[in-house]
Design a protein around this motif. Structure first.
Motif, PDB file in Angstrom:
ATOM      1  N   LYS A 107      -7.856  -1.840  10.330  1.00  7.41           N
ATOM      2  CA  LYS A 107      -8.070  -2.304   8.971  1.00  7.41           C
ATOM      3  C   LYS A 107      -8.461  -1.286   7.848  1.00  7.41           C
ATOM      4  N   HIS A 108      -8.531  -0.207   8.496  1.00 10.35           N
ATOM      5  CA  HIS A 108      -8.928   0.963   7.286  1.00 10.35           C
ATOM      6  C   HIS A 108      -8.058   2.461   7.663  1.00 10.35           C
ATOM      7  N   THR A 111      -4.598   2.557   2.251  1.00  8.13           N
ATOM      8  CA  THR A 111      -5.259   1.967   1.124  1.00  8.13           C
ATOM      9  C   THR A 111      -4.681   0.589   1.251  1.00  8.13           C
ATOM     10  N   ARG A 112      -5.293  -0.444   0.876  1.00  8.97           N
ATOM     11  CA  ARG A 112      -4.885  -1.970   0.787  1.00  8.97           C
ATOM     12  C   ARG A 112      -4.353  -2.100  -0.277  1.00  8.97           C
ATOM     13  N   THR A 113      -3.548  -2.853  -0.722  1.00  8.34           N
ATOM     14  CA  THR A 113      -2.845  -3.633  -2.033  1.00  8.34           C
ATOM     15  C   THR A 113      -4.082  -4.496  -2.361  1.00  8.34           C
ATOM     16  N   GLY A 119       1.434  -6.359   0.912  1.00  2.00           N
ATOM     17  CA  GLY A 119       1.799  -4.974   1.438  1.00  2.00           C
ATOM     18  C   GLY A 119       2.131  -5.228   2.903  1.00  2.00           C
ATOM     19  N   THR A 122      -1.532  -5.969   8.229  1.00  2.01           N
ATOM     20  CA  THR A 122      -2.457  -5.020   8.730  1.00  2.01           C
ATOM     21  C   THR A 122      -2.801  -5.133  10.058  1.00  2.01           C
ATOM     22  N   GLY A 157      -2.809  -8.384   0.257  1.00  3.44           N
ATOM     23  CA  GLY A 157      -4.011  -7.522   0.429  1.00  3.44           C
ATOM     24  C   GLY A 157      -3.716  -6.617   1.573  1.00  3.44           C
ATOM     25  N   GLY A 158      -2.387  -6.486   2.173  1.00  5.06           N
ATOM     26  CA  GLY A 158      -2.138  -5.634   3.335  1.00  5.06           C
ATOM     27  C   GLY A 158      -2.047  -3.986   2.855  1.00  5.06           C
ATOM     28  N   TYR A 159      -1.658  -3.505   3.840  1.00  2.65           N
ATOM     29  CA  TYR A 159      -1.815  -1.817   3.749  1.00  2.65           C
ATOM     30  C   TYR A 159      -0.505  -1.810   2.519  1.00  2.65           C
ATOM     31  N   THR A 160      -0.736  -0.602   1.826  1.00  2.00           N
ATOM     32  CA  THR A 160       0.161  -0.218   0.935  1.00  2.00           C
ATOM     33  C   THR A 160       1.467   0.365   1.610  1.00  2.00           C
TER      34      THR A 160
END
Length: 179
Positions: A107-108, A111-113, A119, A122, A157-160
């Motif tokens: 989860k890190h 970058t997250r949207t 996105g 995750t 809010g997922g990954y870019t």
């Protein structure tokens, strides 16, 4: 000119004109009559969807084979210019950058949207990232085709997507470099 099966008049496939134009350019580069096309360019090529276009899976398969051929030529050229040791050193450096990114906590990794923007999911990206970590650390079998074709569901809010896609492109580069 190579032609591909079409999807028929009621479905959408890749624009035949665009595909044919691209393949004409690729042939000219392959034959040494032109320059300016690389394996990465082939990987990032996209075509418009049109009625009665070419079957996307057939074109995609041909592009993957073409990318492999261009990557092999580029690898041979770079090895002869840089030397074997320098070539593999650069591939190892890129692999280390990838591994450093992938070793970040779930989860890190990217970058997250924003919370209202879509996105990549995750959990799915993190699962695939774990496979890639094992590929680099333990030699777990992962194919270039798996990396090229992996898909992730959308998530708010997922990954870019651009960051994940860039990393997957880099993984493909390393895998093709060390074949």
């Amino acid at each position: 000119m190579t032609s591909f099966p079409t999807v028929g008049p009621k479905k959408r496939g890749y624009s035949a004109a665009q595909v044919d134009e691209f393949l004409t350019k690729a042939r000219a580069v392959f034959d040494g009559r032109s320059t300016g096309l690389t394996a990465v360019d082939i990987r990032r090529t996209a075509f418009d969807l049109t009625k009665d276009g070419y079957e996307p899976s057939a074109v995609d398969a041909a592009l993957e084979r073409l990318e492999d051929v261009f990557a092999e030529r580029e690898r041979q050229r770079a090895r002869s210019e840089l030397g074997e040791k320098e070539w593999f050193g650069r591939a190892r450096e890129l692999a280390q950058v990838i591994v450093n990114r992938l070793n970040r906590p779930d989860k890190h990794r990217f970058t997250r949207t924003g919370p209202l923007t879509l996105g990549y999911n995750t959990a799915e990206v993190d699962r695939f990232s774990s496979r890639l970590i094992r590929y680099f650390a333990e030699g777990l079998p992962v194919t270039v085709d798996e990396v090229r074709t992996v898909t992730f569901r959308p998530q708010r809010g997922g990954y870019t997507e651009a960051q994940v896609d860039l990393l997957l492109d880099s993984v493909t580069d390393v895998m093709l470099a060390v074949r």
